[in-house]
Motif scaffolding. Structure first.
Motif, PDB file in Angstrom:
ATOM      1  N   THR A 156       0.817  -1.227   0.000  1.00  8.81           N
ATOM      2  CA  THR A 156       0.000   0.000   0.000  1.00  8.81           C
ATOM      3  C   THR A 156       0.841   1.263   0.000  1.00  8.81           C
ATOM      4  O   THR A 156       0.499   2.260   0.636  1.00  8.81           O
ATOM      5  N   GLY A 197       1.278   3.270  -2.389  1.00 10.10           N
ATOM      6  CA  GLY A 197       0.435   4.282  -3.000  1.00 10.10           C
ATOM      7  C   GLY A 197       1.177   5.335  -3.793  1.00 10.10           C
ATOM      8  O   GLY A 197       0.821   6.519  -3.739  1.00 10.10           O
ATOM      9  N   SER A 251     -10.415  13.834  -4.408  1.00 16.46           N
ATOM     10  CA  SER A 251     -11.116  14.762  -3.521  1.00 16.46           C
ATOM     11  C   SER A 251     -12.524  14.951  -4.062  1.00 16.46           C
ATOM     12  O   SER A 251     -12.769  14.811  -5.261  1.00 16.46           O
ATOM     13  N   ASP A 271     -17.230   5.565  -1.876  1.00 15.46           N
ATOM     14  CA  ASP A 271     -17.009   5.623  -0.425  1.00 15.46           C
ATOM     15  C   ASP A 271     -16.448   4.299   0.088  1.00 15.46           C
ATOM     16  O   ASP A 271     -15.566   4.278   0.959  1.00 15.46           O
ATOM     17  N   ARG A 272     -16.946   3.211  -0.460  1.00 16.89           N
ATOM     18  CA  ARG A 272     -16.487   1.895  -0.013  1.00 16.89           C
ATOM     19  C   ARG A 272     -15.043   1.620  -0.423  1.00 16.89           C
ATOM     20  O   ARG A 272     -14.275   0.989   0.314  1.00 16.89           O
ATOM     21  N   ARG A 279      -6.856   4.993  -2.947  1.00 13.25           N
ATOM     22  CA  ARG A 279      -5.699   5.802  -2.550  1.00 13.25           C
ATOM     23  C   ARG A 279      -4.455   4.931  -2.413  1.00 13.25           C
ATOM     24  O   ARG A 279      -3.355   5.335  -2.799  1.00 13.25           O
ATOM     25  N   ALA A 280      -4.627   3.724  -1.870  1.00 17.34           N
ATOM     26  CA  ALA A 280      -3.492   2.818  -1.748  1.00 17.34           C
ATOM     27  C   ALA A 280      -2.971   2.385  -3.117  1.00 17.34           C
ATOM     28  O   ALA A 280      -1.789   2.072  -3.274  1.00 17.34           O
ATOM     29  N   TRP A 303     -12.717   3.984  -1.252  1.00 21.81           N
ATOM     30  CA  TRP A 303     -11.891   5.186  -1.166  1.00 21.81           C
ATOM     31  C   TRP A 303     -10.462   4.874  -0.711  1.00 21.81           C
ATOM     32  O   TRP A 303      -9.486   5.238  -1.366  1.00 21.81           O
ATOM     33  N   ASN A 304     -10.310   4.178   0.409  1.00 24.24           N
ATOM     34  CA  ASN A 304      -8.971   3.899   0.945  1.00 24.24           C
ATOM     35  C   ASN A 304      -8.171   2.992   0.023  1.00 24.24           C
ATOM     36  O   ASN A 304      -6.955   3.156  -0.147  1.00 24.24           O
ATOM     37  N   ASP A 305      -8.849   2.025  -0.605  1.00 23.61           N
ATOM     38  CA  ASP A 305      -8.144   1.114  -1.509  1.00 23.61           C
ATOM     39  C   ASP A 305      -7.670   1.839  -2.768  1.00 23.61           C
ATOM     40  O   ASP A 305      -6.584   1.563  -3.280  1.00 23.61           O
ATOM     41  N   ARG A 346      -5.065  10.029  -6.125  1.00 23.97           N
ATOM     42  CA  ARG A 346      -5.271  11.135  -5.190  1.00 23.97           C
ATOM     43  C   ARG A 346      -6.610  11.771  -5.548  1.00 23.97           C
ATOM     44  O   ARG A 346      -6.767  12.325  -6.636  1.00 23.97           O
ATOM     45  N   LEU A 366      -8.630  -4.120  -2.536  1.00 23.77           N
ATOM     46  CA  LEU A 366      -7.406  -3.687  -3.198  1.00 23.77           C
ATOM     47  C   LEU A 366      -6.887  -4.718  -4.189  1.00 23.77           C
ATOM     48  O   LEU A 366      -6.381  -4.367  -5.251  1.00 23.77           O
TER      49      LEU A 366
END
Length: 616
Positions: A480, A482, A518, A504-505, A511-512, A507-509, A516, A554
């Motif tokens: 990760t 990223g 917003s 939303d579900r 970014r990893a 989002w973190n994956d 980038r 991911l």
């Protein structure tokens, strides 16, 4: 309001028929119960006769230890059995049957006749039961063993009979039930006669491979790999099919627990995960897998027909099955060195070349951004031993002169065979055949396939699939981190409400993975940075696909990203670029399949090439 009825004890005949509904679904259920009884009786030869799809007649004869006369009537009485005596016996069941329900259930919905002669008896004994009622009991001239005959199945339950399928379908189900038991007991001889014609004759003491070959076609059997491994005190053994023989149905996945045929989701999931990355999502492998574990680790008493089991340590069973199958598949791969000097067809894992190699006219050369992702061979060899995700300087990769066609700096290159005058112009044959990872690189076909040789074997590598595997391997290794490439002007991506929820579900994956992001507003996404392997147009396409695909996390996002980022079919590669790809790919785990499960490489042995040219 319905009328209130008093509570009462059900009549015995009705109780028997209800029990029969749990145990006897169709003729194949009868065959299964009767054959299992024969196996529990120590039989070494079992003969089965089926007429009229099993509805008209089922007969099973064995040479087991038999039943003494005074116990024969008990055998057709509910909950009478010799296989358990106390409650603790249920925790260590070593027999197929143990409830004492099968024979009385079958007898309650048929015309039932059973004759048996125990080993120490001078004469056999018989009982006749019609629809649950005892009709006759007396001597019988049968020699050693037991014979059970079931006629007019469901004749007193016409509602059950109307749900049966056609005679050929019911015959097939009976044969499938016998197949599963015969594969579990290769020490026993099985014969099957259908409507007076013998359709199966399996001698005793066969190997599993030989017995399975009586049911599965040679094209599948030629590629099966042996499984035999132990982990956590759990032994997993059997045979699994080569990924290239996968099919669109799961009817050739056969599973046993302590020699009991089962349908278990845990075992099926472990098997499927072992093939992950080697099969397409809608493909199923072939497998005949046996799981051996202590009886106290499994509960076989959770299903009326004993088709399901429950494990006390599911994670240990899961990892034992998955690791055993993975090990077998890794040993039998396309790139594995042959175990024999003369290739054995049983160990070849190549698809039919005639259906897999279709040359096409190459498109016009393209030197777009995709090409810039690949370093030169010399640059790669100076690197840390991996294919970088960050693209190198495109100018260093656009050379197409003969100076690019050099061999790796390690060792002297082997001279290449001269190209015949009639050779296809699609093959870019270098003057010298460089080596990479023990393979000689011979050129590129149709700007899509890389041609290799090792010894006398010939290989074709799909450049797109191989690059997908390399990129996914690097993403997994860097995890990760990223890495992201900033954009001078952010991309705008309008969002549907369902896409916003999916974003939303993930989002973190995302970014990893290197994005980038917003939120300008709930229905508009700003993309301010993208993974180094994508350009802006492909980044938008990728995000749309990710938000529409329902990716689970991911790993799936990496798989999609590797596909979007990889070089494409029809893209010319200079020799140094091809060598860099090959060397990176050869060190990847699971390199014989792309992340989607397609093969990355095909192999032909001299024997297979001779067959193609009809030389033998």
């Amino acid at each position: 309001m319905p009328e209130r009825r008093p509570i009462r004890v059900l009549p015995p005949a009705l109780m028997h028929q209800i029990a029969a509904g749990e145990v006897v679904e169709r003729p194949a259920s009868v065959v299964k119960e009767l054959v299992e009884n024969s196996l529990d009786a120590g039989a070494t030869h079992i003969a089965i006769h089926i007429d009229g799809g099993g509805v008209r007649r089922i007969a099973v004869r064995d040479n087991g230890h038999g039943i003494v006369p005074e116990e024969l009537e008990l055998a057709v009485t509910r909950h009478a059995t010799s296989k358990i005596a106390v409650l603790n016996d249920l925790e260590k069941v070593n027999s197929f049957g143990f409830r004492g329900e099968a024979l009385p259930s079958i007898a309650s919905v048929s015309l039932f006749r059973m004759a048996s002669r125990a080993q120490d008896q001078d004469m056999g004994w018989k009982v006749h039961v019609d629809h649950g009622e005892m009709c006759e009991s007396g001597p019988d001239p049968l020699d050693r063993g037991t014979m059970v005959e079931v006629r007019d199945l469901f004749s007193n339950v016409p509602a059950r009979r109307k749900f049966l399928k056609t005679e050929p379908t019911e015959n097939k189900r009976c044969q499938d039930a016998i197949l599963r038991m015969a594969l579990a007991r290769t020490d026993v001889r099985f014969t099957l006669t259908v409507n007076g014609r013998e359709t199966m004759n399996l001698p005793e003491n066969q190997s599993l491979r030989d017995r399975l070959a009586a049911f599965w076609p040679p094209a599948i059997m030629d590629g099966v790999a042996e499984v035999d491994a132990e982990r956590h005190g759990i032994r997993v053994h059997g045979l699994v099919g080569a990924p290239r023989t996968a099919q669109g149905r799961g009817d050739r996945i056969l599973l046993w627990v302590r020699n009991r045929p089962v349908q278990d989701k845990l075992l099926l999931t472990a098997l499927r995960q072992a093939y992950s990355g080697r099969l397409l999502s809608k493909e199923y492998p072939q497998a005949a897998l046996f799981v051996e574990l202590p009886p106290e680790m499994v509960d076989v008493n959770v299903h009326p027909a004993k088709l399901e089991v429950r494990f006390s340590d599911e994670s240990s069973v899961f990892s034992a099955v998955r690791s055993a199958v993975l090990s077998a598949l890794d040993r039998g791969g396309v790139l594995a060195h042959p175990r024999r000097a003369t290739p054995d067809p049983a160990h070849q894992t190549m698809p039919d070349p005639a259906s897999e190699t279709r040359f096409r006219e190459p498109p016009a050369p393209s030197f777009g951004r995709d090409r810039s992702k690949f370093p030169s061979y010399a640059e790669y060899r100076r690197g840390p031993g991996e294919l970088p995700l960050t693209p190198p300087d495109p100018a260093s990769l656009s050379r197409q002169s003969e100076h690019d066609r050099v061999s790796p700096p390690d060792g002297e290159p082997l001279p290449a065979s001269p190209v015949p005058a009639f050779a296809s112009p699609e093959i870019q044959q270098p003057r010298q055949a460089p080596e990479v990872g023990g393979y000689r690189y011979l050129g590129q076909v149709s700007d899509t396939y890389l041609v290799l040789s090792r010894g006398a074997d010939l290989f074709l590598v799909d450049q797109h699939a191989a690059h997908e595997r390399v990129l996914l391997h690097n993403m997994r290794r860097q995890r990760t981190r990223g890495d992201s490439q900033p954009l001078a002007l952010p991309l705008e991506l309008p969002l549907h409400p369902s896409e916003a929820q999916e974003l939303d579900r993930l989002w973190n994956d995302l970014r990893a993975a290197g994005f980038r992001l917003s939120h300008a507003r709930p229905d508009l996404l700003h993309v301010e940075g993208i993974p180094p392997t994508l350009d802006s147009a492909k980044a938008k396409e990728y995000l749309r696909s990710a938000l529409d695909s329902g990716a689970s996390g991911l790993e799936e996002l990496w798989t999609m990203l590797s596909c979007k980022s990889a070089i494409k079919a029809g893209q010319p590669l200079a020799t140094d670029e091809a060598l860099a790809l090959l060397e990176s790919w050869l060190v990847c785990p699971e390199r014989e399949y792309c992340p989607h499960g397609r093969p990355t490489v095909l192999r032909w042995t001299p024997q297979e090439l001779e067959k193609l040219f009809k030389r033998k």
